[in-house]
Design a protein around this motif. Structure first.
Motif, PDB file in Angstrom:
ATOM      1  N   ARG A 283      -0.716  10.974 -10.592  1.00 48.96           N
ATOM      2  CA  ARG A 283      -1.783  11.978 -10.695  1.00 48.96           C
ATOM      3  C   ARG A 283      -2.386  12.036 -12.094  1.00 48.96           C
ATOM      4  NH1 ARG A 283       1.487  14.846  -6.882  1.00 48.96           N
ATOM      5  NH2 ARG A 283       2.677  15.822  -8.570  1.00 48.96           N
ATOM      6  N   SER A 284      -1.573  11.727 -13.103  1.00 52.15           N
ATOM      7  CA  SER A 284      -2.076  11.766 -14.478  1.00 52.15           C
ATOM      8  C   SER A 284      -2.531  10.383 -14.957  1.00 52.15           C
ATOM      9  CB  SER A 284      -0.990  12.294 -15.425  1.00 52.15           C
ATOM     10  OG  SER A 284       0.144  11.437 -15.424  1.00 52.15           O
ATOM     11  N   GLY A 285      -2.276   9.356 -14.157  1.00 52.00           N
ATOM     12  CA  GLY A 285      -2.645   7.996 -14.537  1.00 52.00           C
ATOM     13  C   GLY A 285      -3.791   7.446 -13.703  1.00 52.00           C
ATOM     14  N   CYS A 286      -3.444   6.715 -12.654  1.00 49.57           N
ATOM     15  CA  CYS A 286      -4.462   6.052 -11.829  1.00 49.57           C
ATOM     16  C   CYS A 286      -5.459   7.035 -11.220  1.00 49.57           C
ATOM     17  CB  CYS A 286      -3.801   5.251 -10.711  1.00 49.57           C
ATOM     18  SG  CYS A 286      -2.849   3.815 -11.272  1.00 49.57           S
ATOM     19  N   MET A 287      -4.992   8.212 -10.832  1.00 44.68           N
ATOM     20  CA  MET A 287      -5.894   9.164 -10.192  1.00 44.68           C
ATOM     21  C   MET A 287      -6.925   9.718 -11.167  1.00 44.68           C
ATOM     22  SD  MET A 287      -5.339   9.258  -6.985  1.00 44.68           S
ATOM     23  CE  MET A 287      -6.357  10.679  -6.582  1.00 44.68           C
TER      24      MET A 287
ATOM     25  N   ALA B 147       0.811   9.854  -5.483  1.00 46.17           N
ATOM     26  CA  ALA B 147       1.203  11.232  -5.176  1.00 46.17           C
ATOM     27  C   ALA B 147       2.209  11.795  -6.177  1.00 46.17           C
ATOM     28  CB  ALA B 147       1.800  11.293  -3.770  1.00 46.17           C
ATOM     29  N   SER B 148       2.705  10.948  -7.078  1.00 48.10           N
ATOM     30  CA  SER B 148       3.691  11.395  -8.069  1.00 48.10           C
ATOM     31  C   SER B 148       2.980  11.981  -9.284  1.00 48.10           C
ATOM     32  CB  SER B 148       4.562  10.213  -8.506  1.00 48.10           C
ATOM     33  OG  SER B 148       3.797   9.296  -9.281  1.00 48.10           O
TER      34      SER B 148
ATOM     35  N   ILE C  59       0.824  -1.211   0.000  1.00 42.56           N
ATOM     36  CA  ILE C  59       0.000   0.000   0.000  1.00 42.56           C
ATOM     37  C   ILE C  59       0.860   1.264   0.000  1.00 42.56           C
ATOM     38  CG2 ILE C  59      -0.243   0.047   2.524  1.00 42.56           C
ATOM     39  CD1 ILE C  59      -3.107   1.110   2.043  1.00 42.56           C
ATOM     40  N   LYS C  60       2.020   1.233   0.646  1.00 42.72           N
ATOM     41  CA  LYS C  60       2.879   2.422   0.659  1.00 42.72           C
ATOM     42  C   LYS C  60       3.406   2.727  -0.736  1.00 42.72           C
ATOM     43  CE  LYS C  60       4.326   2.299   5.503  1.00 42.72           C
ATOM     44  NZ  LYS C  60       5.477   2.255   6.439  1.00 42.72           N
ATOM     45  N   ALA C  61       3.805   1.697  -1.477  1.00 41.89           N
ATOM     46  CA  ALA C  61       4.281   1.911  -2.840  1.00 41.89           C
ATOM     47  C   ALA C  61       3.146   2.457  -3.711  1.00 41.89           C
ATOM     48  CB  ALA C  61       4.812   0.609  -3.426  1.00 41.89           C
ATOM     49  N   CYS C  62       1.940   1.937  -3.496  1.00 44.87           N
ATOM     50  CA  CYS C  62       0.779   2.409  -4.252  1.00 44.87           C
ATOM     51  C   CYS C  62       0.521   3.892  -3.992  1.00 44.87           C
ATOM     52  CB  CYS C  62      -0.448   1.589  -3.868  1.00 44.87           C
ATOM     53  SG  CYS C  62      -2.018   2.214  -4.515  1.00 44.87           S
ATOM     54  N   ARG C  63       0.462   4.268  -2.725  1.00 48.28           N
ATOM     55  CA  ARG C  63       0.138   5.660  -2.391  1.00 48.28           C
ATOM     56  C   ARG C  63       1.257   6.614  -2.802  1.00 48.28           C
ATOM     57  NH1 ARG C  63      -4.115   6.006   1.259  1.00 48.28           N
ATOM     58  NH2 ARG C  63      -5.521   4.296   0.806  1.00 48.28           N
TER      59      ARG C  63
ATOM     60  N   GLN D 264     -13.398   7.814 -10.478  1.00 49.81           N
ATOM     61  CA  GLN D 264     -12.786   9.072 -10.059  1.00 49.81           C
ATOM     62  C   GLN D 264     -13.144   9.393  -8.621  1.00 49.81           C
ATOM     63  OE1 GLN D 264     -10.873  11.590 -12.281  1.00 49.81           O
ATOM     64  NE2 GLN D 264     -10.250  11.701 -10.138  1.00 49.81           N
ATOM     65  N   PHE D 265     -14.395   9.186  -8.256  1.00 51.13           N
ATOM     66  CA  PHE D 265     -14.849   9.465  -6.893  1.00 51.13           C
ATOM     67  C   PHE D 265     -14.062   8.642  -5.880  1.00 51.13           C
ATOM     68  CE2 PHE D 265     -17.452   8.103  -3.291  1.00 51.13           C
ATOM     69  CZ  PHE D 265     -17.819   9.321  -2.736  1.00 51.13           C
ATOM     70  N   HIS D 266     -13.919   7.352  -6.140  1.00 44.39           N
ATOM     71  CA  HIS D 266     -13.228   6.487  -5.179  1.00 44.39           C
ATOM     72  C   HIS D 266     -11.745   6.847  -5.076  1.00 44.39           C
ATOM     73  CE1 HIS D 266     -16.650   4.035  -4.261  1.00 44.39           C
ATOM     74  NE2 HIS D 266     -16.818   3.635  -5.508  1.00 44.39           N
ATOM     75  N   MET D 267     -11.140   7.233  -6.172  1.00 47.77           N
ATOM     76  CA  MET D 267      -9.732   7.619  -6.113  1.00 47.77           C
ATOM     77  C   MET D 267      -9.579   8.920  -5.318  1.00 47.77           C
ATOM     78  SD  MET D 267      -8.272   5.116  -7.590  1.00 47.77           S
ATOM     79  CE  MET D 267      -6.582   5.723  -7.550  1.00 47.77           C
ATOM     80  N   ASP D 268     -10.476   9.870  -5.548  1.00 46.03           N
ATOM     81  CA  ASP D 268     -10.405  11.141  -4.830  1.00 46.03           C
ATOM     82  C   ASP D 268     -10.643  10.962  -3.335  1.00 46.03           C
ATOM     83  OD1 ASP D 268      -9.947  12.453  -7.204  1.00 46.03           O
ATOM     84  OD2 ASP D 268     -12.019  13.144  -7.451  1.00 46.03           O
ATOM     85  N   ALA D 269     -11.386   9.908  -2.978  1.00 47.45           N
ATOM     86  CA  ALA D 269     -11.737   9.686  -1.573  1.00 47.45           C
ATOM     87  C   ALA D 269     -10.622   9.019  -0.774  1.00 47.45           C
ATOM     88  CB  ALA D 269     -13.007   8.835  -1.482  1.00 47.45           C
ATOM     89  N   LEU D 270      -9.552   8.578  -1.458  1.00 50.91           N
ATOM     90  CA  LEU D 270      -8.460   7.941  -0.739  1.00 50.91           C
ATOM     91  C   LEU D 270      -7.811   8.917   0.228  1.00 50.91           C
ATOM     92  CD1 LEU D 270      -6.670   5.924  -3.581  1.00 50.91           C
ATOM     93  CD2 LEU D 270      -8.037   4.995  -1.704  1.00 50.91           C
ATOM     94  N   GLU D 271      -7.651   8.463   1.450  1.00 51.26           N
ATOM     95  CA  GLU D 271      -7.003   9.319   2.451  1.00 51.26           C
ATOM     96  C   GLU D 271      -5.505   9.068   2.440  1.00 51.26           C
ATOM     97  OE1 GLU D 271      -8.833   8.592   6.184  1.00 51.26           O
ATOM     98  OE2 GLU D 271     -10.786   9.398   5.578  1.00 51.26           O
ATOM     99  N   PRO D 272      -4.711  10.122   2.596  1.00 53.94           N
ATOM    100  CA  PRO D 272      -3.251   9.929   2.596  1.00 53.94           C
ATOM    101  C   PRO D 272      -2.812   9.075   3.768  1.00 53.94           C
ATOM    102  CG  PRO D 272      -3.821  12.148   3.310  1.00 53.94           C
ATOM    103  CD  PRO D 272      -5.099  11.530   2.826  1.00 53.94           C
ATOM    104  N   LEU D 273      -1.761   8.298   3.530  1.00 50.89           N
ATOM    105  CA  LEU D 273      -1.205   7.484   4.617  1.00 50.89           C
ATOM    106  C   LEU D 273      -0.535   8.389   5.624  1.00 50.89           C
ATOM    107  CD1 LEU D 273       0.461   4.570   2.620  1.00 50.89           C
ATOM    108  CD2 LEU D 273      -1.619   4.460   3.966  1.00 50.89           C
ATOM    109  N   PRO D 274      -0.596   8.003   6.920  1.00 44.99           N
ATOM    110  CA  PRO D 274       0.102   8.820   7.919  1.00 44.99           C
ATOM    111  C   PRO D 274       1.601   8.837   7.646  1.00 44.99           C
ATOM    112  CG  PRO D 274      -0.931   6.859   8.911  1.00 44.99           C
ATOM    113  CD  PRO D 274      -1.279   6.862   7.459  1.00 44.99           C
TER     114      PRO D 274
END
Length: 231
Positions: free
Chosen positions: A192-196, A187-188, A179-183, A220-230
């Protein structure tokens, strides 16, 4: 105490009521007094799971979201539907997104036998990764319920595993999801131009249930709803 005739058709009536909102009953189970917190502390004897396949609920939810100005609109909409079902059927709505953290994953495995895909999402042999659960409805009576099933695990017959090869972050492996590699990827600039924008590329690559793939707006909604990892 409900009479036998009322009890015998309750699951079907509940399913019909949920379908008015694009949801459906997705199996049920009887609580075991020696195994389930729901029985020991709350006195529930039967649970019916409620969920969706594909974007079946999306049109109604979008209409709701147009007039809802608060946070977590999908959870808020789920509560609105849950309250309607509570009132109609005299049950208690339980949600996977609020405390106490009910064992939804365990219930799902007991009702449908679903297992995780390499994406760490429970995969359905028909719906693929394009499904979800919005609530469970708890009853203090032992209802007449469909027998639990053990559905085939779609990943077992998937030879190519395109979800693994399609992940631009190399976050997807057969037995582990990083999950860390995914998030970090999301954020890159590439993320931002691909999966997001298009939704998770690995999830989109799944060959199971393509006809249930979420609409572009829902992805798009589900991707936008992802909360950043602490941090």
């Amino acid at each position: 105490m409900m009479d036998a005739d009322h009890q015998s058709d309750l699951y079907g009536r509940l399913d019909k009521a949920l379908r008015r909102h694009g949801l459906m009953a997705r199996g049920g189970l009887h609580m075991s007094e020696d195994a389930d917190l729901a029985v020991r502390e709350y006195g529930f004897r039967s649970i019916v799971l409620a969920g969706h396949a594909g974007s079946s609920f999306w049109p109604e939810f979008e209409t709701y979201r147009e007039t809802y100005g608060g946070a977590h609109p999908l959870d808020a909409w789920s509560r609105v539907v849950g309250q309607e079902i509570e009132s109609e059927f005299g049950c208690k709505a339980l949600y996977p997104f609020e405390k106490p953290w009910w064992p939804f994953q365990s219930w799902i495995k007991r009702t449908e036998g679903l297992k995780p895909s390499p994406l760490a999402i429970l995969i359905h042999p028909d719906f693929g990764p394009w499904h979800g659960y919005r609530a469970a409805f708890a009853f203090r009576e032992a209802l007449a319920l469909p027998a639990p099933v053990s559905l085939a695990h779609a990943c077992d017959s998937c030879v190519d595993k395109p979800c693994v090869a399609s992940c631009p972050a190399d976050a997807v492996a057969l037995h582990n999801f990083d999950i860390k590699a995914c998030r970090s990827h999301l954020a890159s600039d590439a993320g931002r131009s691909g999966c997001m924008v298009s939704g998770c590329l690995a999830r989109n690559a799944c060959p199971v249930g393509p006809q249930y793939r979420y609409t572009e707006a829902q992805r798009q909604f589900h991707m936008d709803a992802l909360e950043p990892l602490p941090s």
